[in-house]
Design an enzyme around this catalytic site. Structure first.
Site, short mmCIF file in Angstrom:
data_model
loop_
_atom_site.label_atom_id
_atom_site.label_comp_id
_atom_site.label_asym_id
_atom_site.label_seq_id
_atom_site.Cartn_x
_atom_site.Cartn_y
_atom_site.Cartn_z
N ALA A 6 12.85 -2.15 -6.91
CA ALA A 6 11.78 -2.24 -5.91
C ALA A 6 11.06 -0.90 -5.89
O ALA A 6 11.64 0.12 -5.52
CB ALA A 6 12.37 -2.57 -4.55
N GLY A 10 6.39 5.49 -4.19
CA GLY A 10 6.81 6.83 -3.84
C GLY A 10 7.71 7.43 -4.90
O GLY A 10 8.13 6.76 -5.86
N VAL A 11 8.05 8.69 -4.71
CA VAL A 11 8.86 9.40 -5.70
C VAL A 11 10.30 8.90 -5.73
O VAL A 11 10.92 8.81 -6.81
CB VAL A 11 8.82 10.93 -5.43
CG1 VAL A 11 9.41 11.27 -4.06
CG2 VAL A 11 9.54 11.70 -6.53
N ASP A 12 10.86 8.53 -4.58
CA ASP A 12 12.27 8.11 -4.54
C ASP A 12 12.51 6.84 -5.35
O ASP A 12 13.43 6.77 -6.16
CB ASP A 12 12.72 7.90 -3.09
CG ASP A 12 12.75 9.20 -2.30
OD1 ASP A 12 13.05 10.24 -2.90
OD2 ASP A 12 12.46 9.16 -1.09
N SER A 13 11.69 5.83 -5.13
CA SER A 13 11.89 4.56 -5.83
C SER A 13 11.59 4.70 -7.32
O SER A 13 12.21 4.02 -8.16
CB SER A 13 11.05 3.45 -5.21
OG SER A 13 9.67 3.75 -5.27
N LEU A 32 6.08 -4.61 -3.68
CA LEU A 32 5.91 -5.64 -2.66
C LEU A 32 4.57 -5.47 -1.95
O LEU A 32 4.32 -4.44 -1.31
CB LEU A 32 7.05 -5.57 -1.64
CG LEU A 32 8.47 -5.63 -2.21
CD1 LEU A 32 9.49 -5.60 -1.08
CD2 LEU A 32 8.65 -6.86 -3.08
N CYS A 101 12.63 -5.02 8.28
CA CYS A 101 12.10 -5.14 6.92
C CYS A 101 13.24 -5.11 5.90
O CYS A 101 13.25 -5.92 4.96
CB CYS A 101 11.13 -3.99 6.66
SG CYS A 101 10.27 -4.12 5.07
N CYS A 199 4.55 1.40 9.03
CA CYS A 199 3.64 1.19 7.90
C CYS A 199 2.44 0.34 8.26
O CYS A 199 1.35 0.52 7.70
CB CYS A 199 4.40 0.59 6.72
SG CYS A 199 5.02 -1.09 6.99
#
Length: 391
Positions: A6, A10-13, A32, A101, A199
């Protein structure tokens, strides 16, 4: 193993997906689409899941050499997260949309679709750690980087969902390491700001956003004894613990500031009082779940009988970045005989509101959670020690 990564943009995903590729998995990236406004753009660190984010996710997938898709979950997100958020506020509660979420979209709808398509796991960029015990059961633990730990918002995951979850960043010592790794891999999101706030309310004006969706009704501001102190133009504009903007024309008899203690939707009243009245000694919720096996039945902790009731020791955390506090918990018969998870804190917690999520830990392990339905004040209204009224 076939892994669905997923990718939020962003940088983390992005780094999580990269690590899944490095581990030899067959990885497919998916972004998503949670909004029906395709022209929405991100503003700094506010908001997420925008068109800008989807483009960043696509570029990261291309850099990693993995297939990439966009899945439209906007309708379900609108119903299960945004709709729930509005309904909870209308009921005088304080919801956490990130919990909903994770529960209903990322690890319910997405996982369900992923499994149907033949994937074995869903990988995300959350900072949390999964440990597998000797019997093959998976446990959810805090991340190595306590400052970035996100195990709280994952406390809603069940054993079935943990069996197919993958958190490649869980043992990473710091966010700086992730950014450096992203830069070394040539990922353009290496220095992208973290998203924050809700968000679907990117400008951060929750009060104004709610006012457009819940018709404000004028009502009374009262103290704990029921005396009217003033009026409000809409109870949804108030949250437990709020101090400023109460709109009360006269000071408290002792001159001390007042705080919102409770929102009562049935009577459209906002209850205010002294700061010490925010202290809560017990909370309970009927919407509970175990993050893995039942903590007592699995031997994670031992039940102790007190007055004929079995309790188990734990720590409880009621905010994503809140401090865990020592407590004890038990299952008990609630309203209409429906079971509820009851948590009694060793020391009172301040400003706990119905709608928040209480996540239970034993050491670093997440053992369960509940959405708070009611709280009991540690400070009596009068000498009779009357408990606070539930919303």
């Amino acid at each position: 193993m076939r892994v669905l990564a997923a990718m939020s943009g962003g940088v983390d995903s992005a780094v999580a997906a990269a690590r899944a590729v490095d581990a030899g998995h067959d990885v497919v990236g998916v972004h998503l689409a949670l909004s029906r406004m395709p022209g929405t753009l991100r503003t700094g660190s506010r908001g997420c899941c925008t068109i800008e984010d989807s483009l960043d996710a696509r570029r990261a997938a291309e850099r990693l050499g993995i297939p990439f898709y966009v899945w439209d979950f906007s309708e379900r997100f609108a119903d299960d997260v945004v709709g729930d958020f509005i309904a909870e506020y209308a009921a005088g509660r304080t919801p956490n949309p990130c919990m909903r979420c994770n529960e209903r979209i990322k690890f319910a709808a997405v996982l369900e679709k992923a499994l149907a398509l033949g994937f074995d796991a869903v990988a995300t960029g959350h900072y949390a750690h999964i440990v597998t015990d000797a019997a093959g059961n998976r446990e959810l633990h805090r991340a190595s980087d306590e400052a970035k730990d996100q195990s709280y918002v994952l406390g809603v995951l069940t054993s079935e969902q943990l069996a197919h979850a993958m958190f490649p960043l869980g043992t990473t010592p710091s966010k700086a390491v992730v950014r450096a790794e992203a830069a070394s891999r040539g990922l353009t999101v290496a220095q992208k700001p973290d998203s924050h706030d809700i968000c679907f309310i990117p400008d951060g004006d929750t009060r104004g956003w709610l006012a457009e969706r819940i018709e404000p009704q004028q009502g009374a501001i009262v103290d704990r004894s029921g005396e009217t102190l003033g009026s409000h133009d809409g109870a949804t504009s108030y949250t437990v613990g709020q101090r400023k903007g109460l709109g009360i024309g006269r000071p408290a008899p002792d001159g001390r500031p007042r705080f919102v203690l409770e929102v009562r939707p049935r009577t459209n009243e906002v209850v205010v009082g002294p700061r010490e009245a925010l202290a809560v000694r017990e909370l309970a919720g009927a919407r509970y779940s175990w993050a893995g096996l039942d903590p007592v039945a699995s031997g994670v902790t031992t039940a102790e009988v007190d007055g004929g009731t079995s309790w188990f020791a734990c720590d409880v955390q009621v905010r994503a970045h809140g401090e865990p506090v020592p407590a004890r918990a038990r299952l008990a018969a609630g309203s209409a005989s429906a079971p509820e998870l009851v948590v009694e804190m060793d020391a009172p917690l301040l400003g706990v509101a119905p709608g928040q999520t209480a996540v239970l830990y034993v050491g670093t392990r997440v053992v369960g959670q509940c959405t708070i339905d009611r709280t009991t004040s540690a400070v009596p209204v009068d000498a009779a020690a009357e408990p606070a009224r539930a919303s």
